[in-house]
Structures are given as structure tokens and as C-alpha cells.
Motif scaffolding. Structure first.
Motif, mmCIF file in Angstrom:
data_model
loop_
_atom_site.group_PDB
_atom_site.id
_atom_site.type_symbol
_atom_site.label_atom_id
_atom_site.label_comp_id
_atom_site.label_asym_id
_atom_site.label_seq_id
_atom_site.Cartn_x
_atom_site.Cartn_y
_atom_site.Cartn_z
ATOM 1 N N SER A 27 0.834 -1.200 0.000
ATOM 2 C CA SER A 27 0.000 0.000 0.000
ATOM 3 C C SER A 27 0.870 1.252 0.000
ATOM 4 O O SER A 27 1.986 1.256 0.543
ATOM 5 C CB SER A 27 -0.914 0.017 1.230
ATOM 6 N N SER A 57 -2.286 -1.764 -10.015
ATOM 7 C CA SER A 57 -2.996 -1.653 -8.742
ATOM 8 C C SER A 57 -3.843 -2.905 -8.543
ATOM 9 O O SER A 57 -4.421 -3.438 -9.490
ATOM 10 C CB SER A 57 -3.869 -0.399 -8.707
ATOM 11 N N ARG A 59 -6.943 -4.336 -6.233
ATOM 12 C CA ARG A 59 -8.035 -3.902 -5.360
ATOM 13 C C ARG A 59 -8.273 -4.914 -4.246
ATOM 14 O O ARG A 59 -7.865 -6.055 -4.330
ATOM 15 C CB ARG A 59 -9.325 -3.741 -6.164
ATOM 16 N N GLY A 60 -8.988 -4.450 -3.238
ATOM 17 C CA GLY A 60 -9.408 -5.348 -2.177
ATOM 18 C C GLY A 60 -8.738 -5.043 -0.852
ATOM 19 O O GLY A 60 -7.881 -4.169 -0.743
ATOM 20 N N GLY A 63 -5.148 -5.300 -1.002
ATOM 21 C CA GLY A 63 -4.679 -4.694 -2.238
ATOM 22 C C GLY A 63 -3.531 -3.732 -2.020
ATOM 23 O O GLY A 63 -3.023 -3.559 -0.917
ATOM 24 N N TYR A 65 -0.161 -1.929 -4.542
ATOM 25 C CA TYR A 65 0.517 -1.806 -5.834
ATOM 26 C C TYR A 65 1.638 -2.832 -5.942
ATOM 27 O O TYR A 65 2.247 -3.214 -4.950
ATOM 28 C CB TYR A 65 1.100 -0.400 -6.002
#
Length: 139
Positions: A27, A57, A59-60, A63, A65
Motif C-alpha cells: 500500500s 494496482s 483492489r481489495g 490490495g 501496488y
């Protein structure tokens, strides 16, 4: 050419992601906290890096990068150009005298050469070497 905080912090993001390559996504909040930077500013830098295909990226809840390619495939020049634009030490060089023009072109080419031959892996390895040297005692 002066590299702004965009380029400097963009390299910071990318080096941190390179160190974490192959693990879970990272993150921007954790990078900001670890490096004492503004999370909001890092978010602004992540968008062009993602649009350029340098990061992805995820998601979730877990999540964050990840690098879009391996660290040895991403050059410092790729990151700087995305965030800073073209590498030019002087604007309007076509109006300069030929000798000055040649000087500005040599400077531009030297900077490009360094940026385009330095990979994220090189930067990551260099940082690790620096940390190891910090604990060495020489007599």
C-alpha cells in the motif's frame, strides 16, 4: 534539469515496490509511513506510473501496488520521463550558439545515459549495499 519531488518520490515508490516484488501488494500508506512522506502526494504519483504500465494496482482488503515488470526491466529514465517529462537541461537550445548547443546536448546525453542504464534493481541493490556498509568498521 532539476528533478522535482515528483521524480524523487516516484523513484522512492518504485524502489520500495521492487524490494517487495513477488510478495503481496504494497500500500502507498505503508510506503508513506516508512519513508515519512505524504500518502496523498504518493497517490497522485501512482496514477501516471500506472497509466504508463510501470505499476499495477490490486483492489481489495489486501490490495495495493505491484511492479508491472521485473525490477531489472524498469529504468530510472522510464520513471523520470513519466513524472517529469522530457530530459532537457535547457529550453530553447535551438536559439543558442553552436558551441553552447553542443554543450547542452552533451549534458543531456550524459544524463540520459545514466538514467537509461540504471535499473530499479541497480538502485535497490545500491541501497542494500549502503546499508551493509553503514555497519562496517574500517581500521
Amino acid at each position: 534539469m532539476k528533478i522535482s519531488t515528483k521524480g524523487r518520490y516516484g523513484l522512492t515508490i518504485m524502489i520500495e515496490l521492487a524490494k517487495n516484488y513477488g510478495d503481496k501488494p504494497m500500500s502507498l500508506k505503508s510506503i508513506a509511513r516508512n519513508k515519512n512522506l505524504s500518502e496523498h502526494y504518493l497517490e497522485q504519483l501512482a496514477t501516471p506510473l500506472r497509466n504508463a504500465g510501470l505499476i499495477k494496482s490490486i483492489r481489495g482488503a489486501y490490495g495495493g501496488y505491484i511492479l508491472a515488470k521485473e525490477a531489472n526491466e524498469i529504468k530510472a529514465g522510464d520513471i523520470i520521463r513519466v513524472l517529469e517529462g522530457p530530459i532537457t537541461p535547457v529550453e530553447g537550445i535551438e536559439d543558442e550558439e553552436p558551441a553552447q548547443q553542443a554543450l547542452w546536448l552533451r549534458i543531456r546525453d550524459a544524463v540520459k545515459d545514466v538514467l537509461d542504464t540504471t535499473t530499479l534493481e541497480d538502485l535497490m541493490t545500491h541501497e542494500d549495499d549502503q546499508q551493509q556498509d553503514a555497519y562496517m568498521f574500517y581500521i
